[in-house]
Design a protein around this motif. Sequence first.
Motif, mmCIF file in Angstrom:
data_model
loop_
_atom_site.group_PDB
_atom_site.id
_atom_site.type_symbol
_atom_site.label_atom_id
_atom_site.label_comp_id
_atom_site.label_asym_id
_atom_site.label_seq_id
_atom_site.Cartn_x
_atom_site.Cartn_y
_atom_site.Cartn_z
ATOM 1 N N LEU A 171 0.730 -1.202 0.349
ATOM 2 C CA LEU A 171 -0.077 0.114 0.363
ATOM 3 C C LEU A 171 1.012 0.956 -0.173
ATOM 4 C CD1 LEU A 171 -3.458 -0.249 2.281
ATOM 5 C CD2 LEU A 171 -3.099 0.788 -0.171
ATOM 6 N N PRO A 172 0.356 2.028 -1.321
ATOM 7 C CA PRO A 172 1.609 3.609 -0.362
ATOM 8 C C PRO A 172 1.279 4.144 0.990
ATOM 9 C CG PRO A 172 0.071 3.080 -2.618
ATOM 10 C CD PRO A 172 -0.370 2.012 -1.701
ATOM 11 N N ALA A 173 2.016 4.869 1.326
ATOM 12 C CA ALA A 173 2.113 5.001 2.369
ATOM 13 C C ALA A 173 1.481 5.851 3.122
ATOM 14 C CB ALA A 173 3.683 5.843 2.956
ATOM 15 N N VAL A 174 0.555 7.092 1.848
ATOM 16 C CA VAL A 174 -0.657 7.872 1.964
ATOM 17 C C VAL A 174 -1.482 7.374 2.134
ATOM 18 C CG1 VAL A 174 -1.034 8.361 -0.753
ATOM 19 C CG2 VAL A 174 -1.415 10.130 0.776
ATOM 20 N N MET A 375 -12.116 21.785 3.961
ATOM 21 C CA MET A 375 -11.454 21.933 2.285
ATOM 22 C C MET A 375 -11.031 22.773 2.484
ATOM 23 S SD MET A 375 -14.241 22.908 -0.804
ATOM 24 C CE MET A 375 -15.623 22.049 0.181
ATOM 25 N N VAL A 376 -10.831 24.195 3.184
ATOM 26 C CA VAL A 376 -10.371 25.517 2.888
ATOM 27 C C VAL A 376 -7.463 24.580 3.166
ATOM 28 C CG1 VAL A 376 -8.990 26.976 4.234
ATOM 29 C CG2 VAL A 376 -11.586 27.085 3.814
ATOM 30 N N TYR A 377 -8.090 24.036 4.558
ATOM 31 C CA TYR A 377 -6.948 23.028 4.502
ATOM 32 C C TYR A 377 -6.514 21.898 3.762
ATOM 33 C CZ TYR A 377 -3.267 19.881 7.016
ATOM 34 O OH TYR A 377 -2.214 19.124 6.810
ATOM 35 N N GLN A 378 -7.458 21.534 2.989
ATOM 36 C CA GLN A 378 -7.136 21.144 1.559
ATOM 37 C C GLN A 378 -6.531 22.060 0.048
ATOM 38 O OE1 GLN A 378 -9.491 17.518 0.188
ATOM 39 N NE2 GLN A 378 -10.554 17.744 2.168
ATOM 40 N N MET A 379 -7.247 22.782 0.523
ATOM 41 C CA MET A 379 -6.757 23.754 -0.417
ATOM 42 C C MET A 379 -5.237 24.821 -0.099
ATOM 43 S SD MET A 379 -10.176 25.681 -1.525
ATOM 44 C CE MET A 379 -9.399 26.845 -2.364
ATOM 45 N N LEU A 380 -5.011 24.865 1.095
ATOM 46 C CA LEU A 380 -3.492 25.430 1.595
ATOM 47 C C LEU A 380 -2.386 24.343 1.033
ATOM 48 C CD1 LEU A 380 -4.980 27.560 4.851
ATOM 49 C CD2 LEU A 380 -4.157 27.851 2.253
ATOM 50 N N SER A 381 -2.418 23.754 1.508
ATOM 51 C CA SER A 381 -1.854 22.291 1.996
ATOM 52 C C SER A 381 -1.370 21.933 0.422
ATOM 53 C CB SER A 381 -1.892 20.612 2.260
ATOM 54 O OG SER A 381 -3.612 20.230 2.376
ATOM 55 N N SER A 382 -2.259 21.960 -0.463
ATOM 56 C CA SER A 382 -1.800 21.866 -1.890
ATOM 57 C C SER A 382 -0.878 21.967 -2.293
ATOM 58 C CB SER A 382 -3.206 21.592 -2.534
ATOM 59 O OG SER A 382 -3.734 22.975 -3.037
ATOM 60 N N THR A 390 3.000 17.251 4.929
ATOM 61 C CA THR A 390 1.548 17.240 4.024
ATOM 62 C C THR A 390 1.184 15.991 4.050
ATOM 63 O OG1 THR A 390 2.553 19.512 3.570
ATOM 64 C CG2 THR A 390 0.659 18.093 2.288
ATOM 65 N N TRP A 391 1.375 15.294 2.994
ATOM 66 C CA TRP A 391 1.102 13.983 2.367
ATOM 67 C C TRP A 391 1.422 12.449 3.440
ATOM 68 C CZ3 TRP A 391 3.647 9.799 3.519
ATOM 69 C CH2 TRP A 391 5.292 9.504 3.168
ATOM 70 N N SER A 397 -8.103 15.180 6.361
ATOM 71 C CA SER A 397 -8.570 15.951 5.482
ATOM 72 C C SER A 397 -9.204 15.028 4.432
ATOM 73 C CB SER A 397 -7.729 17.251 5.293
ATOM 74 O OG SER A 397 -7.128 16.642 4.715
ATOM 75 N N GLU A 398 -8.721 14.542 3.245
ATOM 76 C CA GLU A 398 -9.096 13.960 2.551
ATOM 77 C C GLU A 398 -10.270 12.791 3.018
ATOM 78 O OE1 GLU A 398 -6.502 12.427 0.284
ATOM 79 O OE2 GLU A 398 -5.930 15.101 -0.263
ATOM 80 N N ASP A 399 -9.886 11.757 3.268
ATOM 81 C CA ASP A 399 -10.951 10.749 4.263
ATOM 82 C C ASP A 399 -11.457 10.381 5.470
ATOM 83 O OD1 ASP A 399 -11.021 8.380 1.861
ATOM 84 O OD2 ASP A 399 -8.692 9.228 1.862
ATOM 85 N N ALA A 400 -11.046 10.689 6.663
ATOM 86 C CA ALA A 400 -11.327 10.837 8.126
ATOM 87 C C ALA A 400 -12.211 11.945 8.562
ATOM 88 C CB ALA A 400 -10.037 10.871 8.912
ATOM 89 N N VAL A 401 -12.005 13.404 7.831
ATOM 90 C CA VAL A 401 -12.947 13.957 8.089
ATOM 91 C C VAL A 401 -14.668 13.712 7.190
ATOM 92 C CG1 VAL A 401 -13.165 16.620 8.133
ATOM 93 C CG2 VAL A 401 -11.021 15.876 8.780
ATOM 94 N N PRO A 402 -14.578 13.308 6.556
ATOM 95 C CA PRO A 402 -15.320 13.343 5.625
ATOM 96 C C PRO A 402 -16.801 12.488 6.135
ATOM 97 C CG PRO A 402 -13.942 14.055 4.005
ATOM 98 C CD PRO A 402 -13.140 13.583 5.527
#
Length: 481
Positions: A171-174, A375-382, A390-391, A397-402
């Motif tokens: 699995l990718p570490a991310v 969403m704002v955090y994702q935009m800033l970290s991108s 970051t990764w 933010s991408e999976d756990a929070v939603p």
Amino acid sequence: FFVVVAHAVSEILTVDVKAPAAHELKNLHTFYVLQNDRPNALSAAYMRFENVTAKSTTQAFTNDALASYGGIELVFVLWDDFQKAINPTRFCCDDAAILAKNCTEAQRNTLLIPPSFAPRVFRATAKFSVPQNVAAIPGSGAYHLVAVNCGAFDSAHLSATVTVKSRFGYLPAVDYPKKSFFGWLVLAYCVAGFVWMMLCLRWWPKLFGIQHCISAVVVLGLLEAGVWYWDLRVFNSRGSRNPVLYYLAILFAVCKRSFSYLLALVASLGWGITRPYLEASVGRRVRILACCFIVGDAVQQVVVPPRSTCESSWVIVALVFPVALLKSAVFVWTYSALSSLLSELKHRGQTARLQLFQRLATVLCCAVLVAAVSMVYQMLSSEHPFETGTWRAAWISEDAVPHVLFFVVLLAMMWLWKPNDRSEEYAYSVQLDSVPATGFGKVSPSEELDVEVGEDDESENEDEDTSFWAQTQGNHDTPLD
């Protein structure tokens, strides 16, 4: 110059692309790796080049004639080293680099790497044979796989198999933290579903539409989390995804989101609470929105590339924006309908239902606020996606929070509409004009809810199907008072 291409699906990567043109570098894929840097690690991380070959695509040069050509390479390099060691305009060892003593004649037509970085850069030259190269990965990080051609020949096809294994598996570490996360999420859904099922069985005769819909959402959430967990386990052990599990997980995810969003919408419109059905025009708009949302969400889940691919940001924005627009439309419509419903309940003096929907509005507003912050955090970290901090935290933010946010909102709705001996008080009933008032013009507590119709009226409506999807098929054009 650099050319970025979208490619790859797993940590056992099959490269099958047109070789870079002369003096061109292509970024093919990004691997996220965790090295054996913990006492309880099971195995060390490694990468392996296999079958790194090139084939001529022009009749002017045969494969045999190019047997000594060494300009085409695959390079596995840490992201930090990639930024510091490789000059984006002068990355080949040529005459100028040799004169400047940046490389030697033996290194001509190869990727120019400063000696201090060379031990951490893994490279394989594409030959017209079947070579294999295995190397231990020195540390955790985001590693780029790049293809470079520092020679003059540019009519070739590049193929290879690149295997990268972290200390825990393929699995990718991310993505690795997601496996444990979905395992715990399955357990949470099982506990919540079991309690809900017990309550439903206990008060089965008193259940109404929204409670049945909540049961469906719980089942869809459990199925989605379970299939994602299974998919990640298979991915980690095999090195590639099982397409059946992957698309099945996407199907459950799309169904869960679509059904839950529409449930919040129709509840806010008063279905099953202040009216037995929705008007035909409203039902049509809901169905159209549902179809658009399901199609858009499914396309986004399938087409949007994963973090490991090197897709340009404008393509991702073009794919995500339409679905984001649909979600905004659902939220705006839900909020508007909920505001109107609260005013209607307040005007009718239905205190119990008013309190219920006020709590629902509070829960939804808090959920939207948390989602906006994420969403704002994702935009800033991108802006710096390959930095280690970051990764490694991206999955939160991408999976756990939603998923956690959805589960918390679902628990809130389960609590607000939990089956009990007073469940019928929240279901639709016809309000009579002759309800007596007491005190200072307020309805008494025993009469604060709608008065049920008599037995004669009930017998007339006995065969009436008041389900949302059935009733909206009819020609009901007048809202119920």
